[in-house]
Write a protein that holds these residues in place. Structure first.
Motif, PDB file in Angstrom:
ATOM      1  N   THR A 754       0.913  -1.307   0.204  1.00 49.87           N
ATOM      2  CA  THR A 754      -0.117  -0.113   0.041  1.00 49.87           C
ATOM      3  C   THR A 754       1.087   1.127   0.103  1.00 49.87           C
ATOM      4  O   THR A 754       2.322   1.622   0.861  1.00 49.87           O
ATOM      5  CB  THR A 754      -0.991  -0.052   0.858  1.00 49.87           C
ATOM      6  N   ASN A 755       0.465   2.449  -0.733  1.00 48.20           N
ATOM      7  CA  ASN A 755       1.047   3.273  -0.875  1.00 48.20           C
ATOM      8  C   ASN A 755       0.003   4.246  -0.039  1.00 48.20           C
ATOM      9  O   ASN A 755      -0.383   4.777   0.762  1.00 48.20           O
ATOM     10  CB  ASN A 755       1.428   4.469  -2.198  1.00 48.20           C
ATOM     11  N   ALA A 756       0.784   5.719   0.371  1.00 49.12           N
ATOM     12  CA  ALA A 756       0.787   6.923   1.138  1.00 49.12           C
ATOM     13  C   ALA A 756      -0.712   7.297   0.571  1.00 49.12           C
ATOM     14  O   ALA A 756      -1.344   7.256   1.491  1.00 49.12           O
ATOM     15  CB  ALA A 756       1.390   8.107   0.963  1.00 49.12           C
ATOM     16  N   GLU A 757      -1.601   6.857  -0.146  1.00 48.36           N
ATOM     17  CA  GLU A 757      -3.018   7.579  -0.811  1.00 48.36           C
ATOM     18  C   GLU A 757      -3.794   6.031  -0.712  1.00 48.36           C
ATOM     19  O   GLU A 757      -5.059   5.638  -1.020  1.00 48.36           O
ATOM     20  CB  GLU A 757      -3.044   7.472  -2.314  1.00 48.36           C
ATOM     21  N   ASP A 758      -3.174   4.919   0.537  1.00 50.78           N
ATOM     22  CA  ASP A 758      -4.110   4.135   0.576  1.00 50.78           C
ATOM     23  C   ASP A 758      -4.536   3.178  -0.498  1.00 50.78           C
ATOM     24  O   ASP A 758      -5.642   2.282  -0.740  1.00 50.78           O
ATOM     25  CB  ASP A 758      -5.396   4.159   1.564  1.00 50.78           C
ATOM     26  N   ASP A 759      -4.031   2.856  -1.495  1.00 54.57           N
ATOM     27  CA  ASP A 759      -3.636   2.056  -3.536  1.00 54.57           C
ATOM     28  C   ASP A 759      -2.874   0.720  -3.319  1.00 54.57           C
ATOM     29  O   ASP A 759      -2.115   1.350  -2.469  1.00 54.57           O
ATOM     30  CB  ASP A 759      -3.185   2.871  -4.370  1.00 54.57           C
ATOM     31  N   LEU A 760      -3.591  -0.034  -3.510  1.00 55.41           N
ATOM     32  CA  LEU A 760      -2.823  -1.375  -3.703  1.00 55.41           C
ATOM     33  C   LEU A 760      -2.058  -1.663  -5.090  1.00 55.41           C
ATOM     34  O   LEU A 760      -2.984  -1.479  -6.176  1.00 55.41           O
ATOM     35  CB  LEU A 760      -3.907  -2.432  -3.160  1.00 55.41           C
ATOM     36  N   PHE A 761      -0.750  -2.354  -4.853  1.00 55.14           N
ATOM     37  CA  PHE A 761       0.282  -2.773  -5.637  1.00 55.14           C
ATOM     38  C   PHE A 761      -1.329  -3.754  -6.709  1.00 55.14           C
ATOM     39  O   PHE A 761      -1.009  -3.302  -7.803  1.00 55.14           O
ATOM     40  CB  PHE A 761       1.625  -3.729  -5.022  1.00 55.14           C
ATOM     41  N   GLY A 762      -1.250  -4.637  -6.102  1.00 51.52           N
ATOM     42  CA  GLY A 762      -2.900  -5.026  -6.908  1.00 51.52           C
ATOM     43  C   GLY A 762      -2.270  -5.910  -7.906  1.00 51.52           C
ATOM     44  O   GLY A 762      -0.865  -5.828  -8.658  1.00 51.52           O
ATOM     45  N   GLU A 763      -2.443  -7.046  -8.422  1.00 53.70           N
ATOM     46  CA  GLU A 763      -2.053  -7.780  -9.147  1.00 53.70           C
ATOM     47  C   GLU A 763      -2.180  -7.560 -11.089  1.00 53.70           C
ATOM     48  O   GLU A 763      -1.387  -7.681 -11.840  1.00 53.70           O
ATOM     49  CB  GLU A 763      -3.851  -8.298  -9.730  1.00 53.70           C
ATOM     50  N   GLU A 764      -2.814  -6.305 -11.033  1.00 58.24           N
ATOM     51  CA  GLU A 764      -2.435  -6.017 -13.050  1.00 58.24           C
ATOM     52  C   GLU A 764      -1.121  -4.827 -12.490  1.00 58.24           C
ATOM     53  O   GLU A 764      -0.273  -5.364 -13.673  1.00 58.24           O
ATOM     54  CB  GLU A 764      -3.504  -4.522 -12.843  1.00 58.24           C
TER      55      GLU A 764
END
Length: 815
Positions: A754-764
């Motif tokens: 997770t980054n600072a904006e709470d986004d996930l790295f994810g499968e893509e």
């Protein structure tokens, strides 16, 4: 207060509120928000300055005075918009009020009103900066600020006219209540409107209130109670003193008139008695007929001649002849005129006579040979002889400044009063006076106004002193009003001083300590508290520093233990041993980065036999020491079952049975297990709720859809497993790896980074990185994947363990 005055006062009260709503609405919702702050302060100052001018020019007449709500304008500007705006509005309003006398505005309050308006602006600016710290004051403090400002304004009326307190009181008495309430209410409504426009709560919940706000509220309540108690006590005391002074003043005036009358009466009666004594040089020679004739000539009620034995031997009243003067208390007083008695003249006060208690007279006596002569007269004789003196004693006399004296005879007729008082009006006192005792102060109506009155009876007359209640209470009311104003100002000053001291010593200390404690709670144990504004803070700082020091030492020991645990955990993970590196059929690489010192992820690889390589990637629920311990158990169990040579699905099933026993903490493990047949490239694998396997085949990467939804290890017993739907059971899956093909397996720490904006790295992004690698070589894939994760996460902290395993198959011959 009539309707017109009420409406005028209401509009004046609401005008600053309307201005607040309009200005804040423009500032919040229009392009006016782009106006620079300095320019905005000037605009606000001018607007409220004009409102202050309106307050002067539209003064509301009431009972001979002019009331206004001028001070609300600079107060609202300074408190709600900014100090410069408040000061500017105060100066505009104050200067205009000073000049306004040139076109007819009251000169008496020129200085007080001008200074008071300027003071309002400066006071508001100081409060906003140092007391409210640029926050909007709550409703109670807004009302209190308005009260204090207006009290200061009215107090200046007394200060600027020490030689004319009466007029100053007359002005403030009319203006005080409506102006104080109107300014306080105007400020309250301004604060209310501002809170609503800015969507700020009117009441702050207790847990959210800071120390300063709590001190504000409690000190305000204490000050308000103190002011009410002291003002009430002062009013009671001043009322008692006023009543006492009024009684003394009435009594003094009555006594003065009484003394004048008695002195005139005594002198007149003694003169008449001396004339009678001249006619009877010897008591033995007197006759009653001579006494009667002489009484008529002197116009007195009675003449008696008393012999040496104290017996009346001649009298104008024949019935008195033979009366023994010693037989009555009243008559016995004259026996001092007999030879050897020590007196030659004696005058007695007006009283009932000893011979007949129903008759009252005043007697005088003069000693003669062988006895004394006695002359007596009643009230009518007194009035006939001394009417001029009696009338003059009260006609030009005032009780206080506007009070009066009234003399009434035994019949109730007015004998004398002030020249400007009608006799009919004086007669009105008869009934009220008859219901009170002599010397008692009573209230009555006289000449259309309420008065205090008291009377004495002397020489057959009633002397009544009257003092208007307004005059009698003026000193009391003035004292109470000035003391009330002073107490409000003194308590307000004490409030501000005490708060300033508390803020300097306590609030700042608490805030500094809170900031430093926040640093400590964030993990900076090197912070040293150094709040020394009071002994309590010094002691608390030392105690906290000592506690943090002990905590730091303990954490150092814990950290050492964790480092050792991390080292032990790292040693349990397999290295690329010579057994593996000597194999030319494949290349293998695996990494594990715990989020904490020790983690719950693990990987494993080992030869089941010479032709079969076992690969394991797993993730234990939780983190830290508990997860690490369960990870060790899971790793051992899976390896032991896999070494038995059974299929991957059977390995997972048996591992589940072992791990679910005595699992009181309800922990579980997701796992992926693959068995590679080295000679053929056949990969058989099964998973227990783990991430998708990434497969490199025919020159590209793909993430095949998970074949089933198998559950995690230790999340169910064998009996529960048998009852699960078929799709949740462990199943084997097979892929054939050709030379150059490979696999990439990982834990959720990769896809859920997770980054600072709470986004996930994810499968893509995972797939994108794999495609970027463009090969299955783990020496390329794993470092590139870690670099991609780090770039995405940035400075955000790592929340989960990151584990990766990569393998490239080179064929049976290792070409």
């Amino acid at each position: 207060m009539n309707t017109a005055v009420f409406l005028q006062l209401t509009f004046a009260t609401l005008l600053p509120v309307i201005a607040c709503v309009a200005l804040f609405s423009l500032r919040l919702h229009t392009r006016v928000s782009q106006v620079p702050e300095k320019t905005w302060q000037v605009i606000v100052g001018i607007v409220f300055g004009l409102i202050a001018i309106y307050g002067t020019e539209a003064g509301i007449p009431m009972n001979g005075a002019m009331i206004n709500v001028r001070d609300a304008a600079p107060l609202a500007a300074g408190l709600l918009f900014g100090g410069p705006a408040g000061i500017m509005a105060g100066i505009i309003g104050g200067v205009e009020r000073w000049l306004a006398v040139m076109w007819g505005v009251g000169e008496f309050t020129q200085v007080a009103c001008s200074v008071g308006t300027i003071f309002a602006g400066i006071y508001a600016a100081l409060l906003r900066k140092y007391f409210f710290e640029r926050h909007i004051p709550n409703l109670s403090f807004s009302f209190a600020t308005g009260i204090v400002t207006e009290v200061m304004h009215l107090m200046l009326v007394f200060v600027t006219h020490p030689d004319n307190v009466e007029r100053a009181f007359a002005v403030t008495q009319v203006c005080a209540l409506p102006m104080i309430i109107s300014v306080g209410l105007s400020m309250t409504l301004c604060s209310l409107a501002t809170h609503l426009l800015k969507r700020q709560p009117l009441l702050t919940p207790g847990p959210q209130r800071n120390v300063a706000r709590i001190l504000h509220t409690r000190m305000l309540i204490a000050v308000a109670v103190a002011v009410l108690v002291t003002v009430g006590s002062t009013a009671i005391l001043q009322t008692s003193l006023s009543q006492s002074e009024t009684a003394k003043l009435l009594q003094l005036n009555i006594e003065d008139v009484e003394n004048d009358i008695v002195e005139a009466s005594d002198a007149n009666l003694l003169s008449l008695t001396q004339k009678a004594a001249t006619a009877f040089p010897s008591a033995r020679a007197a006759t009653s007929e001579e006494c009667k004739q002489l009484a008529a000539e002197l116009d007195v009620s009675e003449i008696n001649v008393i012999g040496a034995n104290g017996i009346i031997i001649a009298s104008s009243e024949p019935a008195f002849v033979g009366f023994d003067m010693a037989s009555g208390e009243q008559s016995a007083e004259f026996l001092t005129l007999l030879p050897g008695g020590g007196k030659t003249e004696y005058v007695q006060k007006y009283q009932p006579i000893a011979y007949d208690a129903n008759t009252s007279r005043k007697y005088g006596g003069v000693a003669v040979e062988d006895g004394f002569v006695q002359v007596g007269y009643d009230a009518q004789n007194f009035l006939d002889d001394l009417s001029v003196q009696v009338e003059s004693s009260v006609k030009n006399r005032h009780v206080g400044q506007t009070g009066s004296l009234v003399i009434v005879d035994e019949k109730g007729d007015v004998i004398s009063t002030r020249d400007d008082v009608a006799v009919r009006t004086a007669n009105e006192l008869a009934t009220d006076a008859s219901n009170a005792n002599a010397g008692q102060v009573f209230e009555t109506m006289f000449r259309g106004e309420e008065v205090y009155a008291s009377y004495h009876e002397v020489e057959g007359y009633r002397i009544t002193a009257l003092l208007p209640k307004a005059e009698a209470n003026l000193s009391r009311d003035t004292s109470v009003l000035i003391i009330a104003f002073m107490e409000v100002l003194v308590f307000a000053a004490l409030f501000l001083v005490i708060y300033a001291v508390i803020k300097l010593v306590v609030v700042r200390g608490v805030r500094k300590m809170t900031r430093q404690l926040a640093q400590i709670t964030e993990g900076d144990l090197d912070v040293v508290l150094d709040v020394r504004t009071a002994s309590e803070f010094s002691s608390l700082s030392d105690d906290i520093n000592e506690t943090v020091g002990a905590l730091r030492d303990s954490l150092a020991l814990v950290q050492a233990d964790l480092n050792m645990a991390a080292s032990i955990q790292a040693n349990t993970l397999p290295d690329i041993t010579s057994t593996i590196t000597e194999r030319r059929e494949f290349d293998l690489l695996a990494t594990m980065e715990p989020a904490k010192e020790v983690g719950g992820d693990f990987y494993d690889f080992f030869l089941v036999d010479d032709d079969h390589l076992a690969l394991v990637v797993a993730d234990v629920s939780g983190k830290g020491i508990p997860a690490a311990l369960f990870m060790m158990q899971s790793k051992i169990v899976i390896k032991m079952e896999a070494l038995s040579g059974i299929a991957p699905d059977e390995v997972l099933l048996r591992a589940n049975e072992d791990l679910s026993e005595k699992n009181d903490e309800d922990m579980f493990t997701t796992a992926w297990l693959g068995i590679l047949e080295i000679s053929t490239g056949k990969l058989t694998y099964a998973d227990a709720g783990h991430e998708k396997l990434a497969l490199y085949h025919d020159g590209s990467w793909e993430l095949p859809k998970k074949p089933n939804g198998a559950v995690a290890l230790a999340s169910f017993t064998k009996e529960d497993y048998d009852d699960l739907p078929e799709k949740y059971h462990f199943r084997n899956h097979t892929v054939m790896l050709q030379p150059g093909d490979g696999i990439f397996q990982y834990t959720d720490g990769v896809t859920e980074a997770t980054n600072a904006e709470d986004d996930l790295f994810g499968e893509e992004r995972l797939e994108g990185t794999l495609h970027e690698a463009a090969c299955a070589d783990p020496e390329i894939v794993l470092p590139l994947m870690r670099k991609s994760i780090s770039a995405f996460v940035g400075d955000a902290p790592q929340f989960d363990d990151i584990t990766m395993l990569g393998l490239i198959y080179k064929g049976a011959n290792g070409d």
